[in-house]
Write a protein that holds these residues in place. Structure first.
Motif, short mmCIF file in Angstrom:
data_model
loop_
_atom_site.label_atom_id
_atom_site.label_comp_id
_atom_site.label_asym_id
_atom_site.label_seq_id
_atom_site.Cartn_x
_atom_site.Cartn_y
_atom_site.Cartn_z
N VAL A 1 0.85 -1.19 0.00
CA VAL A 1 0.00 0.00 0.00
C VAL A 1 0.89 1.24 0.00
O VAL A 1 2.09 1.16 0.23
CB VAL A 1 -0.94 0.03 1.23
CG1 VAL A 1 -1.83 -1.18 1.26
CG2 VAL A 1 -0.14 0.14 2.51
N ARG A 2 0.25 2.38 -0.22
CA ARG A 2 0.95 3.66 -0.12
C ARG A 2 0.25 4.49 0.95
O ARG A 2 -0.96 4.43 1.09
CB ARG A 2 0.89 4.41 -1.45
CG ARG A 2 1.68 3.75 -2.55
CD ARG A 2 1.60 4.60 -3.81
NE ARG A 2 2.34 3.99 -4.88
CZ ARG A 2 1.83 3.26 -5.85
NH1 ARG A 2 0.53 3.04 -5.89
NH2 ARG A 2 2.58 2.75 -6.80
N HIS A 3 1.04 5.27 1.66
CA HIS A 3 0.51 6.16 2.68
C HIS A 3 0.82 7.60 2.30
O HIS A 3 1.92 7.90 1.84
CB HIS A 3 1.12 5.85 4.05
CG HIS A 3 0.77 4.49 4.54
ND1 HIS A 3 1.69 3.47 4.59
CD2 HIS A 3 -0.39 3.96 4.96
CE1 HIS A 3 1.10 2.39 5.04
NE2 HIS A 3 -0.15 2.66 5.28
N TYR A 4 -0.16 8.46 2.51
CA TYR A 4 -0.01 9.88 2.22
C TYR A 4 -0.46 10.69 3.44
O TYR A 4 -1.54 10.45 3.98
CB TYR A 4 -0.89 10.29 1.03
CG TYR A 4 -0.55 9.60 -0.25
CD1 TYR A 4 0.33 10.19 -1.16
CD2 TYR A 4 -1.09 8.36 -0.57
CE1 TYR A 4 0.64 9.54 -2.35
CE2 TYR A 4 -0.78 7.71 -1.75
CZ TYR A 4 0.09 8.31 -2.64
OH TYR A 4 0.40 7.68 -3.81
N GLU A 5 0.36 11.64 3.84
CA GLU A 5 -0.04 12.56 4.89
C GLU A 5 -0.97 13.60 4.28
O GLU A 5 -0.67 14.19 3.24
CB GLU A 5 1.18 13.26 5.49
CG GLU A 5 0.85 14.17 6.62
CD GLU A 5 2.06 14.83 7.23
OE1 GLU A 5 1.89 15.86 7.90
OE2 GLU A 5 3.18 14.34 7.03
N VAL A 6 -2.10 13.81 4.90
CA VAL A 6 -3.05 14.80 4.41
C VAL A 6 -2.54 16.18 4.78
O VAL A 6 -2.30 16.47 5.96
CB VAL A 6 -4.47 14.56 5.00
CG1 VAL A 6 -5.42 15.67 4.58
CG2 VAL A 6 -4.99 13.20 4.57
N ILE A 7 -2.37 17.01 3.78
CA ILE A 7 -1.89 18.38 3.99
C ILE A 7 -3.08 19.33 4.12
O ILE A 7 -3.08 20.23 4.96
CB ILE A 7 -0.97 18.81 2.84
CG1 ILE A 7 0.27 17.92 2.83
CG2 ILE A 7 -0.58 20.28 2.96
CD1 ILE A 7 1.15 18.09 1.62
N GLU A 8 -4.08 19.12 3.28
CA GLU A 8 -5.32 19.91 3.36
C GLU A 8 -6.48 18.99 3.12
O GLU A 8 -6.39 18.04 2.36
CB GLU A 8 -5.33 21.03 2.30
CG GLU A 8 -4.29 22.09 2.55
CD GLU A 8 -4.47 23.28 1.62
OE1 GLU A 8 -5.61 23.68 1.38
OE2 GLU A 8 -3.44 23.79 1.18
N ASP A 9 -7.59 19.24 3.80
CA ASP A 9 -8.81 18.45 3.66
C ASP A 9 -9.94 19.44 3.44
O ASP A 9 -10.31 20.17 4.36
CB ASP A 9 -9.03 17.62 4.92
CG ASP A 9 -10.18 16.64 4.79
OD1 ASP A 9 -10.64 16.41 3.66
OD2 ASP A 9 -10.60 16.12 5.83
N VAL A 10 -10.46 19.52 2.22
CA VAL A 10 -11.44 20.52 1.86
C VAL A 10 -12.77 19.84 1.56
O VAL A 10 -12.82 18.88 0.79
CB VAL A 10 -10.97 21.30 0.61
CG1 VAL A 10 -11.99 22.35 0.22
CG2 VAL A 10 -9.60 21.94 0.87
N ALA A 11 -13.82 20.32 2.16
CA ALA A 11 -15.17 19.84 1.88
C ALA A 11 -15.91 20.90 1.08
O ALA A 11 -15.50 22.07 1.06
CB ALA A 11 -15.91 19.55 3.19
N SER A 12 -16.98 20.51 0.43
CA SER A 12 -17.75 21.49 -0.32
C SER A 12 -18.37 22.49 0.64
O SER A 12 -18.63 22.19 1.80
CB SER A 12 -18.85 20.80 -1.15
OG SER A 12 -19.76 20.16 -0.28
N ALA A 13 -18.56 23.67 0.14
CA ALA A 13 -19.14 24.72 0.97
C ALA A 13 -20.61 24.43 1.22
O ALA A 13 -21.31 23.90 0.36
CB ALA A 13 -19.00 26.08 0.26
N ALA A 14 -21.08 24.76 2.39
CA ALA A 14 -22.48 24.58 2.72
C ALA A 14 -23.31 25.55 1.89
O ALA A 14 -22.90 26.70 1.67
CB ALA A 14 -22.71 24.83 4.20
N PRO A 15 -24.46 25.12 1.41
CA PRO A 15 -25.30 26.02 0.61
C PRO A 15 -25.79 27.21 1.45
O PRO A 15 -26.06 27.04 2.65
CB PRO A 15 -26.47 25.16 0.15
CG PRO A 15 -26.44 23.95 1.04
CD PRO A 15 -25.05 23.81 1.57
N ALA A 16 -25.87 28.36 0.83
CA ALA A 16 -26.36 29.56 1.53
C ALA A 16 -27.83 29.38 1.83
O ALA A 16 -28.59 28.87 1.03
CB ALA A 16 -26.14 30.79 0.68
N VAL A 17 -28.24 29.82 3.00
CA VAL A 17 -29.65 29.70 3.41
C VAL A 17 -30.33 31.03 3.32
O VAL A 17 -29.84 32.06 3.52
CB VAL A 17 -29.75 29.16 4.86
CG1 VAL A 17 -31.20 29.06 5.29
CG2 VAL A 17 -29.07 27.83 4.95
#
Length: 108
Positions: A92-108
């Motif tokens: 297997v390969r291992h990668y250190e997560v440098i950034e973890d970005v999720a989608s922006a929440a929809p505006a209400v």
């Protein structure tokens, strides 16, 4: 966080065998492990075969060692996976997560 990457290949006629094993065996086992964060199962067609990509997320390399043993680069492949696949990566390969970005929440 650390991402662990592993790949296995299957015949198209057995397209459902590995995902079934993943859902019914792999995921329940991983959920009980300290340091396990999440997993993704991906698939693509390549050279007339299906290639499955498994990405698991862990809090640390120490958590991965607790799961995989003293050689964390060695793949952990259960008999159910061996039965579902025609071949698979032994490492297997291992990668250190440098950034973890999720989608922006929809505006209400």
């Amino acid at each position: 966080m650390v991402v662990r990457e592993w790949r296995g290949r299957a015949e198209p006629e057995r397209a459902d065998a590995y995902p079934k094993h993943f859902r019914e065996s792999v995921v329940p086992g991983l959920r009980g492990l300290a340091g396990f964060v999440g997993a993704q199962l991906c698939c693509r067609q390549i050279d007339g075969k299906l290639e499955f990509l498994v990405l698991t997320r862990w809090r640390s390399l120490e958590a991965i060692r607790a799961f995989a043993g003293p050689s964390p680069e060695r793949a952990v492949v259960e008999p159910g996976a061996v039965a579902a696949l025609i071949d698979f990566d032994a490492t297997v390969r291992h990668y250190e997560v440098i950034e973890d970005v999720a989608s922006a929440a929809p505006a209400v």
